[in-house]
Scaffold this active site. Structure first.
Site, PDB file in Angstrom:
ATOM      1  N   ASN A   9       0.873  -1.180   0.000  1.00  0.00           N
ATOM      2  CA  ASN A   9       0.000   0.000   0.000  1.00  0.00           C
ATOM      3  C   ASN A   9       0.905   1.223   0.000  1.00  0.00           C
ATOM      4  O   ASN A   9       1.550   1.518   1.000  1.00  0.00           O
ATOM      5  CB  ASN A   9      -0.887  -0.036   1.257  1.00  0.00           C
ATOM      6  N   LYS A  11       0.042   4.257  -0.195  1.00  0.00           N
ATOM      7  CA  LYS A  11      -0.573   5.434   0.446  1.00  0.00           C
ATOM      8  C   LYS A  11      -0.358   6.663  -0.456  1.00  0.00           C
ATOM      9  O   LYS A  11      -0.355   6.521  -1.673  1.00  0.00           O
ATOM     10  CB  LYS A  11      -0.025   5.617   1.865  1.00  0.00           C
ATOM     11  N   GLU A  95      -6.443   4.693   8.115  1.00  0.00           N
ATOM     12  CA  GLU A  95      -6.221   6.108   7.808  1.00  0.00           C
ATOM     13  C   GLU A  95      -7.457   6.732   7.176  1.00  0.00           C
ATOM     14  O   GLU A  95      -7.750   7.911   7.386  1.00  0.00           O
ATOM     15  CB  GLU A  95      -4.982   6.247   6.911  1.00  0.00           C
TER      16      GLU A  95
HETATM   17  P1  13P Z   1       3.499   0.330   7.477  1.00  0.00           P
HETATM   18  O1  13P Z   1       3.956  -0.970   6.867  1.00  0.00           O
HETATM   19  O2  13P Z   1       4.192   1.518   6.940  1.00  0.00           O
HETATM   20  O3  13P Z   1       3.441   0.251   8.964  1.00  0.00           O
HETATM   21  O4  13P Z   1       1.957   0.515   6.995  1.00  0.00           O
HETATM   22  C1  13P Z   1       1.076  -0.523   7.150  1.00  0.00           C
HETATM   23  C2  13P Z   1      -0.184  -0.177   6.438  1.00  0.00           C
HETATM   24  O5  13P Z   1      -0.924   0.683   6.873  1.00  0.00           O
HETATM   25  C3  13P Z   1      -0.488  -0.886   5.197  1.00  0.00           C
HETATM   26  O6  13P Z   1      -1.783  -0.629   4.778  1.00  0.00           O
END
Ligand code: 13P
Length: 248
Positions: A9, A11, A95
Site C-alpha cells: 500500500n 498510500k 487512515e
Molecule cells: P506500514 O507498513 O508503513 O506500517 O503501513 C502498514 C499499512 O498501513 C499498510 O496498509
C-alpha cells in the site's frame, strides 16, 4: 489451500519515477509462488496496470466510492478502478476510517461496490492502542468484521487485513502470540459466517512489516500474507518480504 499474498500500500507516496521500482520488483520476481499486489496512488494506477499487464504483479486502488457513478467530486468508483486496470481495492484502511470518518457501514458499502464491479476487496480492520490496552481487541475486531464485510464476500473476492492501528508506521509490532490470537479469532469468525468461503478467505497482517521481521510473522498460523506500507515503496525492501512469504 490459500495462496499467499504480498500486498503493498503506497498510500500518498510515489510519482511516475516510482514506476521503476515496480519494474525492478518484476525483474526480481519473474515467477513468484505467491500473489503480489501493489496499490499505488490513483494517479499511477493506469500506468502501473499497463506496465504490469501479463506479469505476476496485480494493481489495486486504495479506496473506492460506494456508488457506481455520479456527482461525487474527487471520488473514484470501483468500475473506474477496473477500467484503469486495477483488479483489487483496499477499503476501510484505518487512515481512511480516521481521516474521512469512515464507519463499518461505509466500509461495507464500499466493499460491496468493489465486489459488484468485479474487484477483489482488501478489507482492513484493527484496534487502536487504547482499545488494545483496555483489553478490547477481540471485541473491536469482531465488531469490525461483522460490520465491514458484505454478505456477497467469498474466498476469491475478499481478503481481510488485520492492521493494529498502533503498529502502522510506528515500527511497533504485536508479539507473535498477539498476532496469532487475533488471526485465529478472525478465522473463527469468518468460518462461522461464511463456512467454506470463510476458510478460503486470506487474512493478511499489516503494521510495520519489514524485511527483518517478515519471516517470523509469516510463520504464524493463519497469516496468509502481509499488507505492507513503507517497506513496499522500494523493491529492495519489498522483494525480501516477498521472498520470506514464498519460503513460509
Ligand atoms: P506500514 O507498513 O508503513 O506500517 O503501513 C502498514 C499499512 O498501513 C499498510 O496498509
Amino acid at each position: 489451500m490459500r495462496r499467499k499474498l504480498a500486498a503493498g500500500n503506497w498510500k500518498m507516496n510515489g510519482s511516475t519515477a516510482s514506476l521503476a521500482q515496480v519494474a525492478e520488483l518484476m525483474a526480481a520476481n519473474p515467477a513468484p509462488s505467491v500473489d503480489i499486489l501493489i496499490c499505488p496512488p490513483a494517479t499511477l494506477i493506469g500506468q502501473m496496470a499497463t506496465a504490469c499487464l501479463g506479469t505476476s504483479v496485480a494493481v489495486g486502488g486504495q479506496d473506492c466510492h460506494a456508488k457506481t457513478s455520479g456527482a461525487h467530486t474527487g471520488d473514484i468508483s470501483a468500475a473506474q478502478l477496473m477500467d484503469a486496470g486495477a483488479s483489487h481495492v483496499i477499503v476501510g484502511h484505518s487512515e481512511r476510517r480516521t481521516d474521512h470518518a469512515e464507519t463499518d457501514a461505509t466500509v461495507r458499502a464500499k466493499a460491496e461496490a468493489g465486489i459488484a464491479a468485479g474487484l477483489t476487496v482488501v478489507i482492513c480492520i484493527g484496534e487502536t492502542l487504547s482499545e488494545r490496552e483496555s483489553g478490547k481487541t477481540l471485541d473491536v475486531v469482531a465488531r469490525q468484521l461483522a460490520g465491514s464485510i458484505p454478505d456477497s464476500a467469498t474466498g476469491e473476492t475478499a481478503v481481510i487485513a488485520y492492521e493494529p492501528v498502533w503498529a502502522i508506521g510506528t515500527g511497533k509490532v504485536p508479539t507473535l502470540d498477539q498476532i496469532a490470537e487475533v488471526h485465529a479469532a478472525i478465522r473463527a469468525a469468518l468460518v462461522a459466517r461464511f463456512a467454506t468461503d470463510g476458510a478460503r478467505m486470506r487474512i493478511l497482517y499489516g503494521g510495520s512489516v519489514k524485511p527483518d521481521n517478515a519471516a517470523a510473522i509469516f510463520g504464524v498460523p493463519d497469516v496468509d500474507g502481509a499488507l505492507v506500507g513503507g517497506a513496499s515503496l522500494k523493491s529492495a525492501d519489498f522483494s525480501p518480504i516477498i521472498a520470506a512469504l514464498s519460503n513460509a
